[in-house]
Design a protein around this motif. Structure first.
Motif, PDB file in Angstrom:
ATOM      1  N   ASN A 318       0.566  -7.005   4.528  1.00 57.36           N
ATOM      2  CA  ASN A 318       1.236  -5.757   4.680  1.00 57.36           C
ATOM      3  C   ASN A 318       2.335  -5.707   4.024  1.00 57.36           C
ATOM      4  OD1 ASN A 318       3.336  -4.146   6.814  1.00 57.36           O
ATOM      5  ND2 ASN A 318       1.396  -3.475   6.693  1.00 57.36           N
ATOM      6  N   LEU A 319       2.913  -6.960   3.272  1.00 50.68           N
ATOM      7  CA  LEU A 319       3.940  -7.027   2.232  1.00 50.68           C
ATOM      8  C   LEU A 319       3.642  -5.743   0.962  1.00 50.68           C
ATOM      9  CD1 LEU A 319       4.816 -10.700   1.482  1.00 50.68           C
ATOM     10  CD2 LEU A 319       6.308  -9.006   2.492  1.00 50.68           C
ATOM     11  N   GLU A 320       2.385  -6.011   0.567  1.00 50.17           N
ATOM     12  CA  GLU A 320       2.119  -4.922  -0.562  1.00 50.17           C
ATOM     13  C   GLU A 320       2.036  -3.453   0.194  1.00 50.17           C
ATOM     14  OE1 GLU A 320      -0.687  -5.791  -3.039  1.00 50.17           O
ATOM     15  OE2 GLU A 320      -1.216  -3.872  -3.776  1.00 50.17           O
ATOM     16  N   THR A 321       2.041  -2.944   1.371  1.00 46.16           N
ATOM     17  CA  THR A 321       1.989  -1.892   1.902  1.00 46.16           C
ATOM     18  C   THR A 321       3.243  -1.424   1.826  1.00 46.16           C
ATOM     19  OG1 THR A 321      -0.085  -2.295   3.253  1.00 46.16           O
ATOM     20  CG2 THR A 321       1.348  -0.391   3.816  1.00 46.16           C
ATOM     21  N   LEU A 322       4.264  -2.277   2.405  1.00 46.98           N
ATOM     22  CA  LEU A 322       5.461  -1.988   2.368  1.00 46.98           C
ATOM     23  C   LEU A 322       6.161  -1.745   1.141  1.00 46.98           C
ATOM     24  CD1 LEU A 322       7.766  -2.356   4.599  1.00 46.98           C
ATOM     25  CD2 LEU A 322       8.194  -4.632   4.063  1.00 46.98           C
ATOM     26  N   ALA A 323       5.746  -2.679   0.108  1.00 47.55           N
ATOM     27  CA  ALA A 323       6.266  -2.278  -1.508  1.00 47.55           C
ATOM     28  C   ALA A 323       5.812  -0.856  -1.738  1.00 47.55           C
ATOM     29  CB  ALA A 323       5.441  -3.381  -2.418  1.00 47.55           C
ATOM     30  N   MET A 324       4.627  -0.457  -1.527  1.00 47.77           N
ATOM     31  CA  MET A 324       4.148   0.911  -1.709  1.00 47.77           C
ATOM     32  C   MET A 324       5.122   1.679  -1.255  1.00 47.77           C
ATOM     33  SD  MET A 324       0.189   0.407  -1.040  1.00 47.77           S
ATOM     34  CE  MET A 324      -0.502   2.212  -1.393  1.00 47.77           C
ATOM     35  N   ALA A 325       5.597   1.827  -0.063  1.00 51.22           N
ATOM     36  CA  ALA A 325       6.666   2.757   0.414  1.00 51.22           C
ATOM     37  C   ALA A 325       8.047   2.541  -0.189  1.00 51.22           C
ATOM     38  CB  ALA A 325       6.803   2.368   2.117  1.00 51.22           C
TER      39      ALA A 325
END
Ligand SMILES: NC(=O)c1ccc[n+]([C@@H]2O[C@H](COP(=O)([O-])OP(=O)(O)OC[C@H]3O[C@@H](n4cnc5c(N)ncnc54)[C@H](O)[C@@H]3O)[C@@H](O)[C@H]2O)c1
Length: 349
Positions: A318-325
């Protein structure tokens, strides 16, 4: 650790009711204590769900209980201290979305899970919704060949502020509240994204953050996708809380419509499949697809506790999902396309 796995829940608010019903239905797990700093809310949950012990303070609860897992259903500002506390006490830990306010906080929680050697989940329930699972199955079966373009849209005018008044006050709203769900869903369906370009809008008078955005992604595979969200659309009937989808491939197109239909356009013909989840006995429309997905996610947690699966999604994923936001905010501010790997390498701020 033996079944039923013993869990504690922290945060007895609006959405946690769905968590509690889901746990009550899940075979192999039970909630033994609940915690909320508002003692009235914890006591109301204990009465409604037959829970023996309540706490106002999570540290006190971990001092008295030895749970196998902790389900953290509080709002984002409390996630890091609660997740670190739970992991320090050796509990498999589930954290509601949005995972963290900053990428550094998210990374610290992932590091804490690694140190503890315990699974860390983000409660990311969109990928557990039946229409998106059905789409994923069709994609995996090659029904439309190689995907070339995808669109996910979550546009509605439902009054979310009635149940979640904090949404009107948060400066980072639509991308952090629903954007991260959609970014996780597109990663689930299509794969990781290489870059992102985003436009945000603040439409409802009086709200603090953006309540609409459109993001364009270029995926590692070359697929291009558009991710759209609006909390200010006037639509009859209102599709809330459905995610509408459109995925084109070199051999056909898949579509999820606002009435829970999966349509397959292929070889000059149209096939339609009903992908509407049942309304849980404890649930109600229009929330049933979300409620069904919470229960499915929690059954998956039990599978992981049994050692039969890996967290979907894990905190690390989920870190990368957060980074996308965060990259989407950067893009909206600068008008530029943001390379996601480079953005993460710079700390995703
Ligand atoms: N996955 C989904 O589909 C979905 C849907 C709605 C909300 N959410 C998420 O769920 C989370 C909670 O949302 P909500 O609307 O239920 O919020 P809420 O404000 O209704 O409930 C949060 C509760 O947590 C308690 N709390 C906060 N900090 C605490 C602490 N340190 N110790 C103990 N209790 C504490 C509060 O007193 C409150 O009762 C949010 O992060 C939100 O984004 C997810």
């Amino acid at each position: 650790m033996s079944e039923p796995f013993r869990g504690v829940l922290i945060g007895c608010g609006f959405f946690a009711k769905n968590h509690m019903h889901g746990w009550a239905d899940a075979e192999g797990a039970e909630i033994v204590a609940v915690c909320d700093r508002d003692t009235g809310k914890a006591e109301a949950f204990a009465r409604e769900f037959g829970i023996a012990r309540t706490y106002a303070d999570a540290a006190e609860m971990f001092g008295a209980e030895t749970p196998d897992f902790a389900d953290i259903a509080t709002t984002v500002e409390s996630h890091r201290p609660l997740v670190e506390l739970s992991l320090a006490h050796g509990a498999t830990t589930i954290c509601q979305k949005p995972f963290a306010e900053t990428f550094a906080d998210g990374k610290a929680m992932v590091d804490a899970a690694e140190r503890a050697g315990k699974p860390l989940f983000v409660h990311e329930n969109f990928r557990w919704q039946l229409p998106l699972i059905a789409l994923k199955e069709k994609l995996a079966a090659g029904v439309i060949g190689n995907p070339t373009y995808a669109r996910l849209a979550f546009r509605h005018g439902y009054d979310v502020y009635a149940n979640q008044p904090y949404l009107a006050k948060t400066k980072q709203f639509a991308l952090m509240d629903v954007g991260i769900h959609l970014f996780d869903a597109i990663r689930f369906l299509i794969g990781d994204a290489a870059d992102i370009h985003c436009r945000t809008q603040s439409l409802k008078p009086g709200i603090a953050g953006e309540d609409a955005f459109v993001a364009t992604l270029r995926h590692d595979t070359g697929v291009v996708s558009t991710i759209e969200c609006s909390f200010f659309s006037k639509i009859v009937p209102d599709p809330f809380p459905q995610t509408l989808a459109w995925i084109e491939g070199d051999a056909g197109t898949l579509e999820v419509t606002g009435d829970y239909r999966l349509r397959i356009h292929k070889d000059g013909a149209l096939e339609e499949i009903d992908v509407e989840p049942a309304v849980p006995a404890w649930g109600a429309t229009p929330w049933h697809a979300v409620q069904d997905s919470v229960a499915a996610f929690e059954r998956h947690v039990v599978d992981v506790l049994r050692g039969n699966a890996e967290p979907q999604p894990s905190g690390a994923h989920n870190l990368e999902t957060l980074a996308m936001a965060f990259a989407a905010y950067r893009s909206a501010e600068t008008g530029r396309t943001v390379d996601i790997d480079a953005f993460i390498a710079e700390g995703a701020r």
